[in-house]
Design a protein around this motif. Structure first.
Motif, PDB file in Angstrom:
ATOM      1  N   SER A 147       0.644  -1.015   0.074  1.00 54.82           N
ATOM      2  CA  SER A 147      -0.118  -0.112   0.034  1.00 54.82           C
ATOM      3  C   SER A 147       0.795   1.240  -0.284  1.00 54.82           C
ATOM      4  CB  SER A 147      -0.942   0.103   1.224  1.00 54.82           C
ATOM      5  OG  SER A 147      -0.236  -0.296   2.505  1.00 54.82           O
ATOM      6  N   ALA A 148       2.177   1.209   0.660  1.00 56.44           N
ATOM      7  CA  ALA A 148       2.920   2.548   0.270  1.00 56.44           C
ATOM      8  C   ALA A 148       3.937   2.553  -0.666  1.00 56.44           C
ATOM      9  CB  ALA A 148       3.950   2.412   1.745  1.00 56.44           C
ATOM     10  N   LEU A 149       3.760   1.505  -1.741  1.00 56.94           N
ATOM     11  CA  LEU A 149       4.373   1.778  -2.836  1.00 56.94           C
ATOM     12  C   LEU A 149       3.896   3.006  -4.003  1.00 56.94           C
ATOM     13  CD1 LEU A 149       5.066  -1.805  -4.104  1.00 56.94           C
ATOM     14  CD2 LEU A 149       6.640  -0.538  -2.816  1.00 56.94           C
ATOM     15  N   PRO A 150       4.500   3.627  -4.806  1.00 57.88           N
ATOM     16  CA  PRO A 150       3.910   4.595  -5.411  1.00 57.88           C
ATOM     17  C   PRO A 150       3.283   3.920  -6.587  1.00 57.88           C
ATOM     18  CG  PRO A 150       6.402   4.463  -5.959  1.00 57.88           C
ATOM     19  CD  PRO A 150       6.003   3.586  -4.701  1.00 57.88           C
ATOM     20  N   ASP A 151       2.274   4.695  -7.180  1.00 58.86           N
ATOM     21  CA  ASP A 151       1.296   4.233  -8.217  1.00 58.86           C
ATOM     22  C   ASP A 151       1.979   3.692  -9.538  1.00 58.86           C
ATOM     23  OD1 ASP A 151      -0.767   4.641  -6.703  1.00 58.86           O
ATOM     24  OD2 ASP A 151      -1.406   6.701  -7.505  1.00 58.86           O
ATOM     25  N   SER A 152       3.247   4.554  -9.726  1.00 60.91           N
ATOM     26  CA  SER A 152       4.172   4.183 -10.966  1.00 60.91           C
ATOM     27  C   SER A 152       4.563   2.709 -10.791  1.00 60.91           C
ATOM     28  CB  SER A 152       5.300   5.117 -11.050  1.00 60.91           C
ATOM     29  OG  SER A 152       6.241   4.771 -10.040  1.00 60.91           O
ATOM     30  N   ILE A 153       4.667   2.225  -9.567  1.00 57.62           N
ATOM     31  CA  ILE A 153       5.298   0.765  -9.654  1.00 57.62           C
ATOM     32  C   ILE A 153       3.991  -0.005  -9.527  1.00 57.62           C
ATOM     33  CG2 ILE A 153       6.037  -1.091  -7.806  1.00 57.62           C
ATOM     34  CD1 ILE A 153       7.896   1.006  -6.756  1.00 57.62           C
ATOM     35  N   LYS A 154       2.892   0.246  -8.983  1.00 58.40           N
ATOM     36  CA  LYS A 154       1.591  -0.674  -9.071  1.00 58.40           C
ATOM     37  C   LYS A 154       1.125  -0.518 -10.426  1.00 58.40           C
ATOM     38  CE  LYS A 154       0.398   0.892  -4.274  1.00 58.40           C
ATOM     39  NZ  LYS A 154      -0.703   1.598  -3.447  1.00 58.40           N
ATOM     40  N   ASN A 155       1.091   0.450 -11.195  1.00 58.88           N
ATOM     41  CA  ASN A 155       0.537   0.622 -12.429  1.00 58.88           C
ATOM     42  C   ASN A 155       1.137   0.155 -13.646  1.00 58.88           C
ATOM     43  OD1 ASN A 155      -1.756   1.447 -10.799  1.00 58.88           O
ATOM     44  ND2 ASN A 155      -1.375   3.498 -11.226  1.00 58.88           N
ATOM     45  N   SER A 156       2.784   0.073 -13.582  1.00 56.54           N
ATOM     46  CA  SER A 156       3.567  -0.232 -14.523  1.00 56.54           C
ATOM     47  C   SER A 156       3.472  -1.707 -14.738  1.00 56.54           C
ATOM     48  CB  SER A 156       4.881   0.346 -14.414  1.00 56.54           C
ATOM     49  OG  SER A 156       5.579  -0.525 -13.299  1.00 56.54           O
ATOM     50  N   GLU A 157       4.362  -2.141 -15.816  1.00 49.67           N
ATOM     51  CA  GLU A 157       4.254  -3.722 -15.848  1.00 49.67           C
ATOM     52  C   GLU A 157       5.563  -4.200 -15.227  1.00 49.67           C
ATOM     53  OE1 GLU A 157       4.100  -4.496 -20.065  1.00 49.67           O
ATOM     54  OE2 GLU A 157       2.430  -3.536 -20.571  1.00 49.67           O
ATOM     55  N   CYS A 158       6.142  -3.482 -14.364  1.00 45.15           N
ATOM     56  CA  CYS A 158       7.352  -3.847 -13.628  1.00 45.15           C
ATOM     57  C   CYS A 158       6.862  -5.063 -12.762  1.00 45.15           C
ATOM     58  CB  CYS A 158       8.122  -2.820 -12.938  1.00 45.15           C
ATOM     59  SG  CYS A 158       7.202  -2.600 -11.253  1.00 45.15           S
ATOM     60  N   LYS A 159       8.078  -6.352 -12.533  1.00 49.91           N
ATOM     61  CA  LYS A 159       7.652  -7.173 -11.779  1.00 49.91           C
ATOM     62  C   LYS A 159       8.068  -6.885 -10.393  1.00 49.91           C
ATOM     63  CE  LYS A 159       8.019 -10.519 -15.662  1.00 49.91           C
ATOM     64  NZ  LYS A 159       6.761 -10.970 -15.382  1.00 49.91           N
ATOM     65  N   ILE A 160       7.404  -7.704  -9.250  1.00 51.44           N
ATOM     66  CA  ILE A 160       7.561  -7.734  -7.870  1.00 51.44           C
ATOM     67  C   ILE A 160       7.801  -9.189  -7.547  1.00 51.44           C
ATOM     68  CG2 ILE A 160       6.783  -7.135  -5.718  1.00 51.44           C
ATOM     69  CD1 ILE A 160       5.211  -4.974  -6.965  1.00 51.44           C
ATOM     70  N   VAL A 161       9.018  -9.580  -6.631  1.00 55.66           N
ATOM     71  CA  VAL A 161       9.195 -10.633  -6.088  1.00 55.66           C
ATOM     72  C   VAL A 161       9.204 -10.391  -4.622  1.00 55.66           C
ATOM     73  CG1 VAL A 161      10.678 -12.756  -5.707  1.00 55.66           C
ATOM     74  CG2 VAL A 161      10.795 -11.711  -7.864  1.00 55.66           C
ATOM     75  N   TYR A 162       8.223 -11.228  -3.888  1.00 54.56           N
ATOM     76  CA  TYR A 162       8.064 -11.140  -2.372  1.00 54.56           C
ATOM     77  C   TYR A 162       8.412 -12.224  -1.768  1.00 54.56           C
ATOM     78  CZ  TYR A 162       5.947  -9.847   1.901  1.00 54.56           C
ATOM     79  OH  TYR A 162       5.557  -9.715   3.322  1.00 54.56           O
ATOM     80  N   ILE A 163       8.972 -12.237  -0.572  1.00 52.91           N
ATOM     81  CA  ILE A 163       9.511 -13.280   0.087  1.00 52.91           C
ATOM     82  C   ILE A 163       9.161 -13.113   1.648  1.00 52.91           C
ATOM     83  CG2 ILE A 163      11.806 -12.335   0.529  1.00 52.91           C
ATOM     84  CD1 ILE A 163      12.697 -15.295   0.531  1.00 52.91           C
ATOM     85  N   THR A 164       8.616 -14.180   2.039  1.00 54.95           N
ATOM     86  CA  THR A 164       8.213 -14.427   3.590  1.00 54.95           C
ATOM     87  C   THR A 164       8.747 -15.585   4.096  1.00 54.95           C
ATOM     88  OG1 THR A 164       6.459 -13.767   4.950  1.00 54.95           O
ATOM     89  CG2 THR A 164       5.816 -15.309   3.305  1.00 54.95           C
ATOM     90  N   ARG A 165       8.182 -15.655   5.471  1.00 56.12           N
ATOM     91  CA  ARG A 165       8.990 -16.814   6.207  1.00 56.12           C
ATOM     92  C   ARG A 165       7.984 -16.988   7.255  1.00 56.12           C
ATOM     93  NH1 ARG A 165      14.860 -16.181   9.042  1.00 56.12           N
ATOM     94  NH2 ARG A 165      15.254 -18.533   9.132  1.00 56.12           N
TER      95      ARG A 165
END
Length: 329
Positions: A147-165
């Motif tokens: 939710s804190a990411l800028p819209d340019s990240i959310k709305n672009s085609e860039c990829k996100i890799v999330y890791i949790t544990r």
């Protein structure tokens, strides 16, 4: 995620930041004050970086963002992704070869310097950095919730890799990490107090479960944008998960030898024994060797009481109910 006492980040075109006394405030383990914004907790420098990122960062469609809560396998993910994207050029080395090859960037650079955390290594030192000259694909990391990411990240085609544990291992890793940077005069922070803080979500970028669920829910809707990984899955099936990671990043392996090379290069035993990771400090002054310990699954059993185990399991069950996500596997 809104809470009754949460305060929204200033809009990206806001000329002035909110005053710190406008944010709910708590003290984190005698290290620093943390402030609540939109249901999550940040240090003051992270709040300032968040404002600058919202105001100035422009994502490219081929950007790659690695995202995580703290102490969930970030360093390993940075090494793996950097090696997949940039570490396969002019490589002629056999797996398990003792001599460290000169052309491996991870020999001379820490994973944190290869993949900078945008709120720490980029915007904390310069509110308006010029990132236009970075070659594509640009590889960044963030501890910010989705939710804190800028819209340019959310709305672009860039990829996100999330890791949790597993949250219990996360909590123990966080406790050991911050104890490693406390002074001898301070001594170790009491484990029972650290446990209460974790359960209440009172630490930088907490609460844990809210952070995880934001990325999880978006990954279910946009699987082509967010790859959701669990640390334990990579430990159980490193070849399979690293192949999946490489394919998601658009860099599928040509053969099994390439997979073996990346896994060897990025293994915890190798990384923590490289000279670059034994000495020195990060951009925010943390010793580089504090990022490497055992990396084992289930270490929480050496620290948790039965009552602690039951309590955190109850919180986990309540938070993850009907989400389809199980972090205790």
């Amino acid at each position: 995620m809104e809470t009754k006492n949460s305060v929204k980040h200033p809009p990206s075109n806001s000329p002035k930041p909110l005053l710190l006394d406008q944010y709910p405030k708590k003290n984190f383990w005698d290290f620093s004050d943390i402030f609540q914004s939109q249901g999550f907790w940040y240090t003051n420098p992270h709040l300032e970086a968040a404002r600058d990122i919202l105001a100035h960062f422009e994502s490219r469609d081929d950007d790659i963002f690695l995202a995580s809560s703290i102490k969930t396998g970030t360093t390993w993910l940075k090494a793996l992704c950097f090696s997949i994207i940039h570490g396969q050029k002019n490589v002629n080395v056999k797996v398990n070869e003792e001599e460290e090859e000169e052309d491996d960037p991870l020999v001379k650079n820490t994973p944190s310097s290869c993949v900078q955390t945008i709120e720490n290594g980029v915007y904390m030192t310069n509110p308006t950095p010029d990132l236009s000259g970075m070659p594509s694909p640009r590889l960044f990391h963030t501890h910010f919730p989705y939710s804190a990411l800028p819209d340019s990240i959310k709305n672009s085609e860039c990829k996100i890799v999330y890791i949790t544990r597993n949250p219990k291992d996360t909590m123990v890793s966080m406790w050991r990490f911050f104890n490693s940077v406390r002074t001898p005069e301070q001594g170790p922070y009491p484990f029972d107090k650290a446990f209460e803080s974790f359960c209440d979500g009172l630490y930088p970028f907490g609460p844990f479960f809210d952070h995880v669920l934001e990325y999880w829910e978006v990954s279910l809707k946009k699987s082509d944008k967010i790859l959701f990984l669990r640390y334990e899955e990579i430990k159980r099936d490193p070849k399979g998960l690293v192949k999946r990671l490489a394919s998601f990043l658009g860099r599928p392996f040509v053969n099994e030898e390439e997979v073996e090379k990346v896994l060897w290069r990025c293994s915890l035993d190798r990384l923590k024994n490289l000279e670059v990771n034994k000495n020195g400090s990060t951009a925010v002054g943390l010793p580089t060797n504090s990022f490497y310990r055992h990396g084992v699954v289930g270490d929480w059993r050496n620290n948790f009481s039965h009552e602690m185990e039951e309590r955190l399991d109850q919180i986990s069950s309540m938070k993850l109910e009907k989400t389809g996500l199980d972090l205790n596997k």
